[in-house]
Design a protein around this motif. Structure first.
Motif, mmCIF file in Angstrom:
data_model
loop_
_atom_site.group_PDB
_atom_site.id
_atom_site.type_symbol
_atom_site.label_atom_id
_atom_site.label_comp_id
_atom_site.label_asym_id
_atom_site.label_seq_id
_atom_site.Cartn_x
_atom_site.Cartn_y
_atom_site.Cartn_z
ATOM 1 N N ILE A 173 11.901 38.617 -3.042
ATOM 2 C CA ILE A 173 11.461 39.844 -2.374
ATOM 3 C C ILE A 173 10.820 39.498 -1.040
ATOM 4 O O ILE A 173 11.093 40.138 -0.010
ATOM 5 C CB ILE A 173 10.482 40.626 -3.270
ATOM 6 C CG1 ILE A 173 11.190 41.110 -4.534
ATOM 7 C CG2 ILE A 173 9.894 41.815 -2.518
ATOM 8 C CD1 ILE A 173 10.256 41.662 -5.590
ATOM 9 N N ARG A 174 10.006 38.483 -1.038
ATOM 10 C CA ARG A 174 9.330 38.112 0.208
ATOM 11 C C ARG A 174 10.327 37.630 1.252
ATOM 12 O O ARG A 174 10.153 37.880 2.447
ATOM 13 C CB ARG A 174 8.264 37.058 -0.068
ATOM 14 C CG ARG A 174 7.156 37.595 -0.973
ATOM 15 C CD ARG A 174 6.066 36.581 -1.197
ATOM 16 N NE ARG A 174 5.233 36.445 0.000
ATOM 17 C CZ ARG A 174 4.303 35.500 0.160
ATOM 18 N NH1 ARG A 174 4.117 34.604 -0.780
ATOM 19 N NH2 ARG A 174 3.586 35.461 1.263
ATOM 20 N N SER A 175 11.375 36.951 0.820
ATOM 21 C CA SER A 175 12.421 36.556 1.768
ATOM 22 C C SER A 175 13.038 37.787 2.402
ATOM 23 O O SER A 175 13.268 37.823 3.615
ATOM 24 C CB SER A 175 13.530 35.777 1.061
ATOM 25 O OG SER A 175 13.070 34.533 0.658
ATOM 26 N N LEU A 178 11.692 40.729 2.715
ATOM 27 C CA LEU A 178 10.710 41.352 3.594
ATOM 28 C C LEU A 178 10.675 40.647 4.943
ATOM 29 O O LEU A 178 10.662 41.276 6.002
ATOM 30 C CB LEU A 178 9.313 41.274 2.965
ATOM 31 C CG LEU A 178 9.053 42.168 1.746
ATOM 32 C CD1 LEU A 178 7.660 41.910 1.216
ATOM 33 C CD2 LEU A 178 9.229 43.620 2.109
ATOM 34 N N ALA A 179 10.700 39.339 4.857
ATOM 35 C CA ALA A 179 10.629 38.575 6.097
ATOM 36 C C ALA A 179 11.841 38.850 6.976
ATOM 37 O O ALA A 179 11.725 38.956 8.196
ATOM 38 C CB ALA A 179 10.519 37.089 5.775
ATOM 39 N N MET A 238 9.574 28.711 1.992
ATOM 40 C CA MET A 238 8.830 29.840 2.579
ATOM 41 C C MET A 238 8.778 29.701 4.086
ATOM 42 O O MET A 238 7.843 30.161 4.713
ATOM 43 C CB MET A 238 7.399 29.834 2.015
ATOM 44 C CG MET A 238 7.347 30.047 0.498
ATOM 45 S SD MET A 238 7.092 31.754 0.057
ATOM 46 C CE MET A 238 5.329 31.918 0.259
ATOM 47 N N ASN A 276 10.403 31.000 6.436
ATOM 48 C CA ASN A 276 10.529 32.173 7.302
ATOM 49 C C ASN A 276 9.238 32.975 7.361
ATOM 50 O O ASN A 276 9.146 33.980 8.032
ATOM 51 C CB ASN A 276 11.720 33.049 6.868
ATOM 52 C CG ASN A 276 11.720 33.283 5.366
ATOM 53 O OD1 ASN A 276 10.774 32.897 4.703
ATOM 54 N ND2 ASN A 276 12.768 33.876 4.855
ATOM 55 N N GLU A 277 8.239 32.529 6.613
ATOM 56 C CA GLU A 277 6.973 33.251 6.725
ATOM 57 C C GLU A 277 5.970 32.497 7.591
ATOM 58 O O GLU A 277 4.849 32.962 7.787
ATOM 59 C CB GLU A 277 6.377 33.473 5.336
ATOM 60 C CG GLU A 277 7.182 34.480 4.528
ATOM 61 C CD GLU A 277 6.303 35.209 3.537
ATOM 62 O OE1 GLU A 277 6.796 36.134 2.883
ATOM 63 O OE2 GLU A 277 5.125 34.862 3.420
ATOM 64 N N LEU A 329 4.357 34.286 10.482
ATOM 65 C CA LEU A 329 3.578 35.491 10.280
ATOM 66 C C LEU A 329 2.084 35.200 10.381
ATOM 67 O O LEU A 329 1.608 34.144 10.007
ATOM 68 C CB LEU A 329 3.870 36.075 8.889
ATOM 69 C CG LEU A 329 5.300 36.517 8.623
ATOM 70 C CD1 LEU A 329 5.390 37.137 7.252
ATOM 71 C CD2 LEU A 329 5.767 37.495 9.683
ATOM 72 N N SER A 337 2.761 40.882 2.990
ATOM 73 C CA SER A 337 3.971 40.475 2.300
ATOM 74 C C SER A 337 3.711 40.270 0.802
ATOM 75 O O SER A 337 4.495 40.695 -0.044
ATOM 76 C CB SER A 337 4.512 39.192 2.942
ATOM 77 O OG SER A 337 5.448 38.594 2.110
ATOM 78 N N LEU A 373 3.070 43.735 -0.791
ATOM 79 C CA LEU A 373 4.301 44.507 -0.906
ATOM 80 C C LEU A 373 5.228 43.953 -1.975
ATOM 81 O O LEU A 373 5.817 44.697 -2.764
ATOM 82 C CB LEU A 373 5.055 44.504 0.431
ATOM 83 C CG LEU A 373 4.677 45.566 1.446
ATOM 84 C CD1 LEU A 373 5.497 45.360 2.717
ATOM 85 C CD2 LEU A 373 4.917 46.956 0.893
ATOM 86 N N SER A 374 5.381 42.630 -1.981
ATOM 87 C CA SER A 374 6.318 42.053 -2.944
ATOM 88 C C SER A 374 5.827 42.293 -4.366
ATOM 89 O O SER A 374 6.629 42.566 -5.266
ATOM 90 C CB SER A 374 6.542 40.568 -2.674
ATOM 91 O OG SER A 374 5.320 39.869 -2.692
ATOM 92 N N PHE A 385 6.767 45.823 -5.205
ATOM 93 C CA PHE A 385 8.193 46.008 -5.516
ATOM 94 C C PHE A 385 8.576 45.336 -6.818
ATOM 95 O O PHE A 385 9.416 45.839 -7.561
ATOM 96 C CB PHE A 385 9.065 45.505 -4.363
ATOM 97 C CG PHE A 385 9.052 46.430 -3.189
ATOM 98 C CD1 PHE A 385 8.599 45.995 -1.953
ATOM 99 C CD2 PHE A 385 9.487 47.739 -3.311
ATOM 100 C CE1 PHE A 385 8.578 46.856 -0.864
ATOM 101 C CE2 PHE A 385 9.466 48.603 -2.226
ATOM 102 C CZ PHE A 385 9.008 48.168 -0.998
#
Lengths: 113, 181
Positions: A104-106, A108-109, B1, B3-4, B7, B15, B18-19, B22
């Motif tokens: 999910i975080r992927s 979102l990113a 991780m 790609n974070e 941020l 993030s 939110l995750s 969801f």
């Protein structure tokens, strides 16, 4: 975290147009999840993992035990949802939860930025 | 991780939040699915078979324990062999049924020897008077010094077959070297 995105009113506001409500960030992400098909994929992945680890069988056993006690015809769907929600949430294996959170975080990113 | 990594801490916290949200959404959805299915099964009584199966499994687990117990009867006791359901069986099957070849009543445990005689695979069965030419050939090879196949031999011995049945029309089986079947 509301109203961080505000759309300016459209010029033709007096025409027959649907009043758009302000969407939260969360709602926008939800729409993106659904429209891209990722939400469905995530749900299938979670479902599969929960079957593999026996979580689903546990839940079904809980329901059967409840139905035997309360009597088949007295069981409501609400009963079972109330029964399963706390136990279900608590018994998801950490590895399964971690895997899903990661995916999910992927998303979102990639989608939110 | 990776790609974070770009941020800000604030965005990363977002993030995470939110995750989690969801994930909870997905899980709730699956919980409702399972509850719905179980509700249906309970109301339709579809798990009655399951109860029976579980009972069976319990019984067979018990039975298996009984068999594994060395104090129970073993082959050394001869006739009284106990199976996993605690039943014992006679050494010769005693059920009686009809032979599909000759129609006689036959005991299951004696069916194989009966069939041997009845269908002609055994020694004695070949000596029975039958309609087949095999019987005629066997007869001729034993009794007649003449040609191997002489359906019209005239000997003085009595004809055992008086009903005229034969695979070749008009034949007379007149060899006196018959034995009783």
């Amino acid at each position: 975290m509301r109203g961080s995105i505000n759309r300016p009113p459209t010029p033709d506001a007096e025409d027959d147009q649907i009043q758009e409500k302000q969407l939260t960030f969360q709602e926008i992400i939800d729409i993106k999840l659904i429209e891209s098909g990722e939400k469905e994929r995530l749900k299938e992945l979670l479902r599969e993992r929960l079957i593999e680890c026996g979580w689903r069988d546990e839940m079904k056993a809980l329901c059967r035990a409840f139905a035997q006690k309360k009597g088949r015809d007295n069981v409501t769907l609400d009963d079972l949802v109330q029964l399963l929600t706390p136990k279900g949430r608590a018994s998801v294996p950490d590895s399964v939860k971690a895997e899903l959170l990661q995916r999910i975080r992927s998303f979102l990113a990639s989608a939110a930025i | 991780m990776s790609n974070e990594d770009n941020l800000s801490p604030h965005a990363q916290g977002l993030s995470l939040q939110l995750s989690s949200h969801f994930f909870g959404d997905l899980l709730d959805s699956i919980i409702v699915d399972v509850a719905s299915e179980c509700h249906r099964i309970a109301r339709l009584g579809l798990d009655r078979n399951l109860e029976e199966e579980e009972e069976e499994m319990r019984l067979s687990a018990q039975a298996r324990l009984r068999v594994a117990d060395p104090s129970n009867s073993s082959e050394a006791n001869g006739k009284y062999i106990v199976d996993i359901f605690g039943q014992n069986h006679p050494s010769v099957a005693s059920e009686i049924f009809e032979c599909m070849n000759c129609g006689r009543s036959v005991m299951a445990g004696k069916f194989a020897p009966h069939l041997e005689k009845c269908m002609g695979k055994g020694r004695k069965a070949r000596l029975k008077v039958t309609r087949s030419s095999t019987a005629a050939q066997n007869r001729n090879s034993r009794g007649s010094p003449a040609s191997a196949y002489s359906p019209y031999s005239n000997s003085t011995s009595s004809n055992r077959l008086s009903n005229g049945t034969s695979s070749v029309a008009g034949e007379e089986y007149s060899n006196g070297a018959f034995e009783d079947p």
